[in-house]
Design a protein around this motif. Structure first.
Motif, PDB file in Angstrom:
ATOM      1  N   UNK A  68       0.815  -1.221   0.000  1.00  0.00           N
ATOM      2  CA  UNK A  68       0.000   0.000   0.000  1.00  0.00           C
ATOM      3  C   UNK A  68       0.849   1.273   0.000  1.00  0.00           C
ATOM      4  N   UNK A  69       2.164   1.124  -0.068  1.00  0.00           N
ATOM      5  CA  UNK A  69       3.058   2.276  -0.055  1.00  0.00           C
ATOM      6  C   UNK A  69       2.948   2.991  -1.408  1.00  0.00           C
ATOM      7  N   UNK A  86      -2.494  -2.318  -4.391  1.00  0.00           N
ATOM      8  CA  UNK A  86      -1.705  -1.083  -4.356  1.00  0.00           C
ATOM      9  C   UNK A  86      -2.416   0.094  -5.012  1.00  0.00           C
ATOM     10  N   UNK A  87      -3.308  -0.174  -5.972  1.00  0.00           N
ATOM     11  CA  UNK A  87      -3.984   0.916  -6.675  1.00  0.00           C
ATOM     12  C   UNK A  87      -5.271   1.351  -5.982  1.00  0.00           C
ATOM     13  N   UNK A  88      -5.636   0.685  -4.906  1.00  0.00           N
ATOM     14  CA  UNK A  88      -6.873   1.027  -4.197  1.00  0.00           C
ATOM     15  C   UNK A  88      -6.676   2.286  -3.356  1.00  0.00           C
ATOM     16  N   UNK A  89      -7.765   2.979  -3.120  1.00  0.00           N
ATOM     17  CA  UNK A  89      -7.737   4.217  -2.324  1.00  0.00           C
ATOM     18  C   UNK A  89      -8.822   4.162  -1.255  1.00  0.00           C
ATOM     19  N   UNK A  90      -8.639   4.986  -0.225  1.00  0.00           N
ATOM     20  CA  UNK A  90      -9.700   5.217   0.759  1.00  0.00           C
ATOM     21  C   UNK A  90     -10.193   3.973   1.478  1.00  0.00           C
ATOM     22  N   UNK A 138     -13.155  -6.370  -4.518  1.00  0.00           N
ATOM     23  CA  UNK A 138     -12.469  -5.096  -4.317  1.00  0.00           C
ATOM     24  C   UNK A 138     -11.405  -4.867  -5.396  1.00  0.00           C
ATOM     25  N   UNK A 139     -10.826  -5.960  -5.886  1.00  0.00           N
ATOM     26  CA  UNK A 139      -9.774  -5.864  -6.901  1.00  0.00           C
ATOM     27  C   UNK A 139     -10.318  -5.919  -8.322  1.00  0.00           C
ATOM     28  N   UNK A 140     -11.654  -5.921  -8.447  1.00  0.00           N
ATOM     29  CA  UNK A 140     -12.264  -5.831  -9.764  1.00  0.00           C
ATOM     30  C   UNK A 140     -12.555  -7.143 -10.448  1.00  0.00           C
ATOM     31  N   UNK A 141     -12.508  -8.254  -9.700  1.00  0.00           N
ATOM     32  CA  UNK A 141     -12.793  -9.573 -10.279  1.00  0.00           C
ATOM     33  C   UNK A 141     -14.198 -10.029  -9.908  1.00  0.00           C
ATOM     34  N   UNK A 142     -14.769 -10.852 -10.763  1.00  0.00           N
ATOM     35  CA  UNK A 142     -16.130 -11.342 -10.535  1.00  0.00           C
ATOM     36  C   UNK A 142     -16.200 -12.205  -9.281  1.00  0.00           C
ATOM     37  N   UNK A 143     -15.190 -13.010  -9.065  1.00  0.00           N
ATOM     38  CA  UNK A 143     -15.152 -13.873  -7.886  1.00  0.00           C
ATOM     39  C   UNK A 143     -13.705 -14.278  -7.620  1.00  0.00           C
ATOM     40  N   UNK A 144     -13.500 -15.022  -6.530  1.00  0.00           N
ATOM     41  CA  UNK A 144     -12.137 -15.353  -6.140  1.00  0.00           C
ATOM     42  C   UNK A 144     -11.460 -16.296  -7.132  1.00  0.00           C
ATOM     43  N   UNK A 145     -12.206 -17.225  -7.715  1.00  0.00           N
ATOM     44  CA  UNK A 145     -11.604 -18.138  -8.686  1.00  0.00           C
ATOM     45  C   UNK A 145     -11.077 -17.359  -9.894  1.00  0.00           C
ATOM     46  N   UNK A 146     -11.819 -16.385 -10.361  1.00  0.00           N
ATOM     47  CA  UNK A 146     -11.366 -15.572 -11.487  1.00  0.00           C
ATOM     48  C   UNK A 146     -10.092 -14.809 -11.128  1.00  0.00           C
ATOM     49  N   UNK A 196     -10.006  -1.567   3.786  1.00  0.00           N
ATOM     50  CA  UNK A 196     -10.737  -2.824   3.919  1.00  0.00           C
ATOM     51  C   UNK A 196      -9.889  -4.011   3.482  1.00  0.00           C
ATOM     52  N   UNK A 197      -9.131  -3.860   2.392  1.00  0.00           N
ATOM     53  CA  UNK A 197      -8.345  -5.004   1.928  1.00  0.00           C
ATOM     54  C   UNK A 197      -7.216  -5.320   2.910  1.00  0.00           C
TER      55      UNK A 197
END
Length: 671
Positions: A106-107, A146-150, A271-279, A155-156
């Motif tokens: 997150x740096x 790393x590209x997430x904000x706020x 949160x990372x933009x994927x449909x589900x964890x398997x994807x 949360x991640x």
């Protein structure tokens, strides 16, 4: 005094000085190592110079040396020789380590440097390996958030910390259930058991300080008990306990933990933009998509189930012939399959086992490595973490290659299963370092120790992983050895299993424990003929687990994983008399960490390649063809993750394989 975990190790080959390390050293060493790593990361992020590969990516590669030393020792002993203090430390360390690495990913200043390099990648004049390391480093940061904000960023972080805690709890609950349960046997209860099972049961009883022999939940003891005990009531009791690990209620119950893990993984992926964890998980693997995984598993499932159902009908007829109304139950399968193997192949596990001495099988694995890759192994007398451990120096043409450590016997302080890890990985940057590799197994102890054929295969499997580490020849540690796609990592290990079945290997090393005589040729022939015996059962129990894992992650997280498991098994028509190899509450591959989550299929994905890869040796006319061995080392074993997995396989074989070699190898289609 300097903490021995942080000192320079003036030991042979800079091995960890286990005789100088105490459990009290771990916590303060971790504190100092985390602080040092944090300072290194801050310095890289704050470097006033424009980002370059050297001052950013290589600086990251060089950072964390002290932390690596501490964690390599700690996680080795925490997995293979745990105790209450180490378990408490692991519960403390896991969320702290998750938070530490979350802070790094997150740096924002650090990520900006990586992103700038990624944008300029075509102008940086990088070697192929450097370009690969840059891509992987940038991708890992993106996948870590790393590209997430706020709120999403916070949360991640919380999710990763909670997942680390839950994974540790899952593992320790499973270890507690396996450690605490045992079934005492009277002398009458031993009737019908071969001598090696009786000896192992007596040794287990001594370890448990019981009044007599016991059956524990160690696979190397409970499986032969289920194979040989004529006492159906005791088989049922033992099997039910084995199947119930992690699902016994109370503080060690893993069902609620599994549900929370699945829920958090699904949220993390979204949160990372994927449909589900398997994807999310499969995006970086060879398989790429859940659909591709499902296609492979179902292609194998149908012929495996057909074979298993046909075999089950034969076994149930044997059960009825014994005066039991039926139906055939999971605690019956191994017993009647063993009787059938003895009848149809004239092959008795009890007669076979004296020919499979642990020391001779280790020698066989070493000799194959010498014939294929020129490696030599010499015993080392060095302090290790447990008296059962052994060490060897690995050399080639007199030059040092690696240190190999073997920890082979089951004990209450060791988690179940078998694994390979590198206490130190091969690298050439920032300085040349040779690997220190360890194989951990759970074989029943004996004097001398005797293996089942499945145990011997496990020994070769884990040694295949070890060769992947030992023969690594890359510059950067992040792509060294087994740092490859999860569905590629099992290729070297599963491929190496094939050499156990080379007739001349068993002919030389399968010698009788008392007479020293080689295995008689008729028995050797029967062993090889029976290699695919009961493959319907073995394939069904594995594929069922892999499909449940996939369905857990390919869609919304199930509120009740046990119900979801039941629905998946019903949908695929799971045979009543076969249990999953790993049911949800003890599915450590999937729930002790993210390693094999949505990735248990990878053993079979790799088996498609290993079956095809061994055919390359057969086509060359010899299992020890040096040209094929050189190609295997050059294109797969030495390259680690420095190139794309599919590209590496094609370089070795000229093409990607189909499923046909696997089905033929398992005897599920006509040869």
């Amino acid at each position: 005094m300097t903490n021995p975990l942080l000192a320079d190790w003036a030991t042979p080959f800079a091995l960890a000085p286990f005789d100088a390390i105490s459990d009290e050293d771990f916590a303060p060493a971790l504190e100092q190592a985390l602080a040092a790593h944090r300072a290194e990361i801050d310095a890289i992020a704050a470097d006033p110079a424009d980002p370059s590969f050297a001052n950013t990516v290589e600086a990251l590669e060089a950072a964390g040396t002290a932390l690596d030393k501490v964690l390599s020792v700690f996680f080795t002993v925490a997995g293979a020789d745990s105790n209450p203090q180490r378990e408490a430390l692991q519960r403390d360390f896991s969320p702290r380590l998750a938070a530490h690495f979350s802070e790094i990913s997150a740096n924002k200043a650090l990520f900006r440097r990586l992103a700038a390099l990624w944008e300029q990648r075509d102008t940086l004049d990088l070697t192929a390996e450097q370009a690969r390391v840059l891509m992987l480093t940038h991708r890992n940061f993106l996948r870590a958030g790393a590209a997430l904000e706020g709120e999403a960023e916070q949360r991640i972080k919380a999710i990763k910390s909670r997942l680390a805690t839950l994974g540790t709890e899952f593992t320790q609950n499973l270890l507690a259930d396996e450690r605490d349960w045992f079934m005492e046997l009277s002398e009458t209860d031993l009737e019908g058991l071969p001598g090696f099972v009786v000896s192992a049961a007596r040794a287990a009883g001594a370890e448990k300080e019981a009044k007599g022999p016991v059956i524990t939940l160690s696979r190397s003891l409970i499986v032969p008990f289920l194979q040989f005990s004529p006492r159906r009531d005791l088989r049922e009791k033992a099997y039910r306990a084995w199947a119930a690990r992690g699902a016994n209620g109370g503080k060690t119950d893993n069902r609620g933990i599994a549900a929370e893990i699945l829920k958090l993984r699904a949220e993390r992926a979204q949160l990372l933009g994927y449909e589900n964890f398997a994807a999310y998980k499969l995006d970086t693997e060879m398989a790429k998509t859940p659909a591709n995984v499902r296609e492979l598993l179902l292609a194998v499932w149908e012929p495996a189930k057909a074979r298993a159902l046909a075999d089950g009908a034969v076994l149930e007829a044997m059960l009825r012939a014994d005066g039991i109304a039926g139906p055939l139950e999971p605690w019956d399968w191994r017993y009647y399959a063993e009787k059938r193997r003895k009848a149809e192949h004239d092959l008795d596990e009890a007669a076979l086992k004296p020919f499979l001495q642990l020391d001779r099988m280790i020698e066989a694995a070493f000799t194959c490595a010498h014939r294929l890759f020129g490696l030599d192994f010499a015993p080392l007398d060095v302090p290790l973490y447990h008296p059962d451990c052994r060490a060897w120096e690995v050399t080639r043409d007199g030059a040092h290659v690696a240190v190999f450590i073997g920890d082979y016997f089951a004990r209450g302080s060791k988690r179940s299963g078998a694994w390979c890890s590198a206490m130190r990985s091969q690298a050439k940057f920032p300085e040349v370092q040779a690997p220190v590799v360890i194989n951990v197994c759970n074989f029943a102890k004996g004097d001398p120790a005797l293996l089942s054929y499945d145990d011997a295969r496990t020994l070769f499997h884990e040694f295949g992983h070890a060769l992947h580490q030992m023969l690594s020849d890359v510059t950067y540690e992040s792509v060294s050895g087994t740092s490859v796609a999860r569905d590629f990592v099992e290729l070297p290990s599963q491929l190496y299993e094939h050499w156990l079945e080379v007739p001349e290997v068993l002919g030389e090393f399968a010698t009788h424990v008392e007479t020293g005589e080689a295995m008689p040729k008729p028995m050797l022939d029967k062993v090889l003929e029976a290699a695919n015996f009961d493959q319907g059962f073995q394939t069904v129990e594995y594929v069922a687990s892999a499909l449940v894992d996939l369905e857990f992650h390919d869609g919304p997280a199930p509120a009740d994983p046990m119900q979801k498991q039941a629905e998946v098994l019903e949908a695929i028509g799971m045979p009543h008399a076969i249990g999953m190899r790993h049911a949800t509450p003890h599915f450590a591959h999937v729930f002790s960490g993210d390693g094999y989550s949505s990735g248990y299929y990878s053993y079979m994905w790799s088996e498609v390649m290993d079956a095809d890869a061994f055919e390359a040796f057969e086509e060359a006319g010899s299992a020890f063809d040096r040209d094929r061995a050189r190609a295997l080392e050059a294109n797969i074993l030495s390259t680690g993750g420095s190139r794309d997995a599919a590209e590496l396989y094609i370089a070795f074989r000229g093409r990607l394989p189909g499923v046909e070699a696997l089905l033929k190898g398992r005897g599920l289609v006509a040869a």
